[in-house]
Every structure is written in structure tokens, then in C-alpha cells.
Design an enzyme around this catalytic site. Structure first.
Site, PDB file in Angstrom:
ATOM      1  N   PHE A 112     -51.866 -10.304  33.223  1.00 36.75           N
ATOM      2  CA  PHE A 112     -52.252 -10.961  32.604  1.00 36.75           C
ATOM      3  C   PHE A 112     -53.321 -11.660  32.627  1.00 36.75           C
ATOM      4  CE2 PHE A 112     -52.280 -15.436  33.449  1.00 36.75           C
ATOM      5  CZ  PHE A 112     -51.544 -15.515  34.498  1.00 36.75           C
ATOM      6  N   LYS A 113     -53.732 -12.143  33.868  1.00 30.89           N
ATOM      7  CA  LYS A 113     -55.085 -12.191  33.822  1.00 30.89           C
ATOM      8  C   LYS A 113     -56.301 -11.697  32.365  1.00 30.89           C
ATOM      9  CE  LYS A 113     -54.373 -14.861  38.197  1.00 30.89           C
ATOM     10  NZ  LYS A 113     -53.534 -14.156  38.296  1.00 30.89           N
ATOM     11  N   ASP A 114     -55.918 -10.169  31.671  1.00 34.68           N
ATOM     12  CA  ASP A 114     -56.930  -9.079  31.210  1.00 34.68           C
ATOM     13  C   ASP A 114     -56.510 -10.445  29.855  1.00 34.68           C
ATOM     14  OD1 ASP A 114     -57.152  -7.527  32.935  1.00 34.68           O
ATOM     15  OD2 ASP A 114     -55.510  -6.176  32.198  1.00 34.68           O
ATOM     16  N   LEU A 117     -59.391 -13.088  30.534  1.00 38.21           N
ATOM     17  CA  LEU A 117     -60.866 -12.353  31.069  1.00 38.21           C
ATOM     18  C   LEU A 117     -61.128 -11.093  30.582  1.00 38.21           C
ATOM     19  CD1 LEU A 117     -60.326 -12.894  34.756  1.00 38.21           C
ATOM     20  CD2 LEU A 117     -61.717 -14.202  33.594  1.00 38.21           C
ATOM     21  N   THR A 147     -57.142 -11.633  39.442  1.00 39.16           N
ATOM     22  CA  THR A 147     -58.181 -12.600  38.819  1.00 39.16           C
ATOM     23  C   THR A 147     -59.178 -12.088  38.852  1.00 39.16           C
ATOM     24  OG1 THR A 147     -57.643 -15.133  39.333  1.00 39.16           O
ATOM     25  CG2 THR A 147     -59.505 -14.853  38.665  1.00 39.16           C
TER      26      THR A 147
END
Ligand SMILES: *Cc1c(COP(=O)(O)O)cnc(C)c1O
Length: 497
Positions: A112-114, A117, A147
Site C-alpha cells: 500500500f505504501k505505493d 510514495l 517503505t
């Protein structure tokens, strides 16, 4: 809209300044001075647009020093069709009568960090321009696994930026490690830090609060910034997908406008669930926020008792991105729960730094418990959740998502709460094939990572994401190790100072 520091309510900066600095110089985190409000009719309008339209609607209300045209351009590039599947950027999949999975893993690094980021490089480079800064920004990241890769992928070869990632040596899955150590780009560096994630994160925090070092770097044309979820630019894109999930449920006829939904989030640094809390306090009809932890259950204990105590064993689990004992973003929630009283907040944080624990007052605890429920799942319960969900529904979840599913099922059984629920799915099951394969199919996890990916694809009938399967053809570029006490020297060495 201005932003203020949790440790000094008098310290005000613009959104662009908050994004450039990451952490406030007083050690606090930045928060908007007030939360924008979205009416039900605005939410219904959002439901008629795609993901990009929803994201722009949310971002433009928080990042008021950016024009809507700027934000539209960044969003369309960050969530472009070559990065996310165009019609299914953040799909919502029904699991049973009440529960739905919000799939946040269809971006380039399968976690999900996409969402944050891919967007942050645009926000950060624009923020540098807006604040009149002509320095090269050096991004430092401490990562528990996901991350680091998402930040490397977002910042690789971005002009005017360099990025250095520290991951805990042995604390990530092998696939997660390979995703980082094979990263392409002229401006990237990756180190294995001895110790666990908290050691790496504390090392990075020490560098950020070292004023003499900041001056030395400034003299050489560099400015430090953070891509960790302490940066407001990381959090704000995440608020958008909770609005989007609500829109998806409306469009699917699973809820009517105004119906509350509960949100369950597998939690580590408390960033993702905090984004859901913000969505709620911006007017999204959200009921309970359910905080799900693995065996590192410091948050479960905090929400149940009001005492945050990190003096406990640290466990390496099958959900490594949640192996965290200091949840940095909790500071933002506490500041809000204690009525934006920076003095009370500083007291908690000083106690945490000195003794590793603090206890909130009864009024803060009451507010906390009125909004949040919490639970935890150990590795055995996590594996059982993967197995049960797969057998019952054919849905394959990763270990982090399975922690949330397990906690959700316990919560629903215990409380009888039948509110429609969104469970955040934070990673692709293929990212953790070594745990998912034995849990779902009772297969031994032997034969190497790529054999496991292929096996999981065969047994599940779903293709392995190319971003993961393709790693086997890449060479590792970064193998250096560093002690947490020497991280600053490692950064200097890399920059050639
Ligand atoms: C980072 C991460 C989490 C934890 O998210 P926080 O925002 O730190 O609470 C959960 N699952 C996965 C797969 C992650 O990468």
C-alpha cells in the site's frame, strides 16, 4: 492552511514547508491546524469520478499552497496506468455479508505504501521550489521492508533528489530485501542496518535532529528530508483511499449515503490507521477504527489499558512490516486526543524517551476507546486466518491482511457489531509467499523464493506479479552493512563528504 508541530503549537509552517522538513526541528510531527470538512453530497460527487478525481478532491483541501492543476498533474502521473491498473487502483472486494477487502497492493511494489510514495516525489520537489530551496534533497528512510522499496521506486532518478534506505539486517523477507538491493537508479543507496527496525528508525531520527550535521550538509548543497510516514506528504495521500473505498461501496450498492462503515487496519507505525482517523474527522461516515497488531502488540495494550510500554520483547513475525514497538504516528493522534495541548504531549514523549513508557489520563483514554478497538494475532492465528478465508471464500490474503482479518473476526464475534466493514489489505500475498503457501495450501515453504512464487501462482490460479517474479533476473547492487551508531558516517561516505 497552516501546519503546526505536535510539540510546539506556536510553530506554524505551510504545507510545502511541512513536506520539505518531514520532522519539525523540535522533534514533533506536523499536523494541519484544522481538518477540512467534506459533506455527504461532496462524497457522492466523488463517487462519480475515478480514483484520480477522488485523490485530487481530498489533497486540494489539505495542500492549499498547491493549485488544483498541479495536484491533478501529480496524481495522474503517480497513479498512471503503467503503475496501477487503470480501472482498479484501489478495488474493494466483498469477503462476506459485512466485510470487504480494500486492495491497496496493485502498485509497482505490491504494497500500500505505493499510494503515498509514488506521489511524494512530486509533492516534495514542488515543495522545494515553493519554499525557494535550490538544494539537492537527501531522503533518508528507515524501513521495516515495504517503505524502503516503495520510496526507492518513487525517487529513483528524480532530478534534485537522492535517497538512502536502511533496512534491519535479517528483519525483512528475502523478496523484500531483493526488491531493495536490486534497485536501479543513479541516486539511490541501500544499507542493511544491524539491529531491528526501531534501531534503524532511531538512527535516522538522530540524524534528523542533529543540527550541526544539517548545517554541514547545507554547506555542501544538501538538505535532508524524510519519506517515512512521519512526513505529512506520506500521510495525506492515504486519506484519499478511505474516501475512495466509501465511494466504491456506495457504487456497489453495499451501503447508502451516510451509512457508517468500520475500518480495520493492520498497523505498525500507526500511519495507515491514522489516515482513516483523519478521513473520519473530515466527515467520512466511519464508525469504529479497529487497530490490528501482530505479536508485537504494544498498540493493543495501549488502546486497552491507556499505558504505552515498549519495554518488552521484540518478535520477528510472519508480518514483518508490522514488527515495530515505537509507533511514531501515534504522537499525532495523542496530540489531537489531548485537545492539541503540546505541553501534555511533550510530557508523554519525554516519558517515552526516558523510561520507554507513558500512561494517558482517563479522559484521553475514554476518547481513544470511543473511536478505536484493538486486537492482535500471533503467527499461528495469522496462518489460520489465511487458511480459513481461502477455504471459505477462495480469497487469498497476505500475512498482514490476515492479521487484520483475524482481529476483525474476533471483534465482530465479541461485540456483535454488524456494521459494513472495510479491511485494509496492505500487501500482495505473493510478497509473503513463504508464509502464505504453507498457510493456505499446507505446502512446505522450501525450494527458494522464486519456486515458491511459481508454486503459489499454480495453486491459487493467480499470476505472480511481474515486479516480484522478475527479481530473479536482477543482480544485487547493495550489500553493505552498518551499525546504527555509524549511520551518519555511512550517509556522509555515500555523499562523498
Ligand atoms: C507498512 C506496512 C504496514 C503498517 O502500516 P503503518 O502505516 O506503519 O501502520 C502494514 N502492512 C504492510 C504490508 C506494510 O508494508
Amino acid at each position: 492552511m497552516d501546519y503546526i508541530s505536535t510539540r510546539d503549537s506556536g510553530h506554524r509552517v505551510s504545507a510545502a514547508q511541512a513536506i520539505v522538513s518531514g520532522l519539525s526541528p523540535d522533534g514533533g510531527l506536523f499536523l494541519p491546524e484544522s481538518l477540512p470538512q467534506f459533506s455527504l453530497s461532496e462524497i457522492e460527487t466523488m463517487a462519480k469520478t475515478g480514483y484520480a478525481g477522488r485523490a485530487v478532491a481530498v489533497l486540494s483541501r489539505f495542500l492549499t499552497d498547491f493549485s488544483e492543476d498541479e495536484l491533478r498533474e501529480y496524481v495522474s502521473r503517480a497513479y498512471a496506468p503503467e503503475k496501477f491498473p487503470p480501472k482498479a487502483v484501489a478495488p474493494v472486494v466483498p469477503l462476506d455479508e459485512n466485510a470487504h477487502i480494500l486492495e491497496l497492493f496493485h502498485g509497482p511494489t505490491c504494497a500500500f505504501k505505493d499510494f503515498a510514495l509514488q506521489l511524494l516525489p512530486f509533492l516534495l520537489t514542488a515543495s522545494l521550489r515553493k519554499t525557494g530551496c535550490d538544494k539537492t534533497v537527501v531522503i533518508l528512510v528507515a524501513t521495516s521492508g515495504d517503505t524502503g522499496k516503495a520510496a526507492l521506486e518513487g525517487f529513483a532518478d528524480v532530478p534534485g533528489a537522492k535517497i538512502c534506505v536502511f533496512y534491519p539486517d535479517g528483519g525483512t523477507s528475502n523478496i523484500q530485501r531483493l526488491q531493495m538491493t536490486t534497485q536501479a537508479g543513479e541516486n539511490v543507496m541501500v544499507f542493511a542496518a544491524e539491529g531491528n527496525f526501531d534501531d534503524a528508525q532511531n538512527g535516522v531520527k538522530r540524524i534528523f535532529t542533529d543540527r550541526a550535521y544539517a548545517e554541514e550538509l547545507a554547506g555542501k548543497g544538501y538538505i535532508l528530508s524524510s519519506a517515512n510516514s512521519i512526513n505529512w506528504g506520506r500521510l495525506v495521500p492515504q486519506i484519499a483511499y478511505y474516501f475512495s473505498a466509501y465511494c466504491e461501496l456506495l457504487n456497489a450498492g453495499r451501503i447508502k449515503p451516510g451509512d457508517p462503515v468500520n475500518v480495520v487496519v493492520p498497523t505498525g507505525n500507526f500511519g495507515n490507521i491514522l489516515a482513516a482517523y483523519f478521513a473520519k474527522h473530515c466527515g467520512l461516515p466511519v464508525g469504529k477504527l479497529v487497530c490490528a497488531s501482530n505479536r508485537n502488540n504494544v498498540l493493543t495494550d495501549f488502546i486497552t489499558t491507556g499505558t504505552y510500554d515498549r519495554n518488552r520483547g521484540f518478535y520477528v513475525t510472519t508480518s514483518p512490516s508490522m514488527d515495530i514497538l515505537i509507533s511514531s504516528n501515534l504522537e499525532r493522534l495523542l496530540y489531537l486526543l489531548c485537545g492539541r495541548d503540546d505541553k501534555v504531549l511533550r510530557g508523554y514523549m519525554e516519558a517515552l524517551a526516558k523510561t520507554g513508557k507513558y500512561t494517558v489520563g482517563p479522559d484521553v483514554l475514554a476518547k481513544l476507546q470511543s473511536e478505536f478497538a484493538a486486537g492482535c494475532a500471533d503467527d499461528a492465528a495469522t496462518a489460520a486466518a489465511i487458511r480459513d478465508v481461502y477455504r471459505e471464500t477462495g480469497y487469498l490474503c497476505d500475512t498482514h491482511t490476515a492479521v487484520a482479518v483475524n482481529v476483525y473476526r474476533d471483534y465482530a464475534a465479541k461485540t456483535g457489531d454488524r456494521t459494513p466493514t472495510v479491511i485494509a489489505s496492505t500487501a500482495s500475498p505473493f510478497k509473503f509467499a513463504n508464509s502464505v503457501l504453507p498457510a493456505a495450501f499446507g505446502r512446505a515453504a522450501d525450494g527458494g523464493d522464486f519456486a515458491l512464487l511459481a508454486k503459489l501462482a499454480e495453486l491459487s490460479g493467480q499470476p505472480a506479479p511481474r515486479a516480484l517474479a522478475g527479481l530473479q533476473d536482477k543482480t544485487e547492487r547493495f550489500t553493505a552493512k552498518v551499525e546504527p551508531a555509524k549511520m551518519k558516517e555511512a550517509v556522509s561516505g555515500w555523499l562523498g563528504l
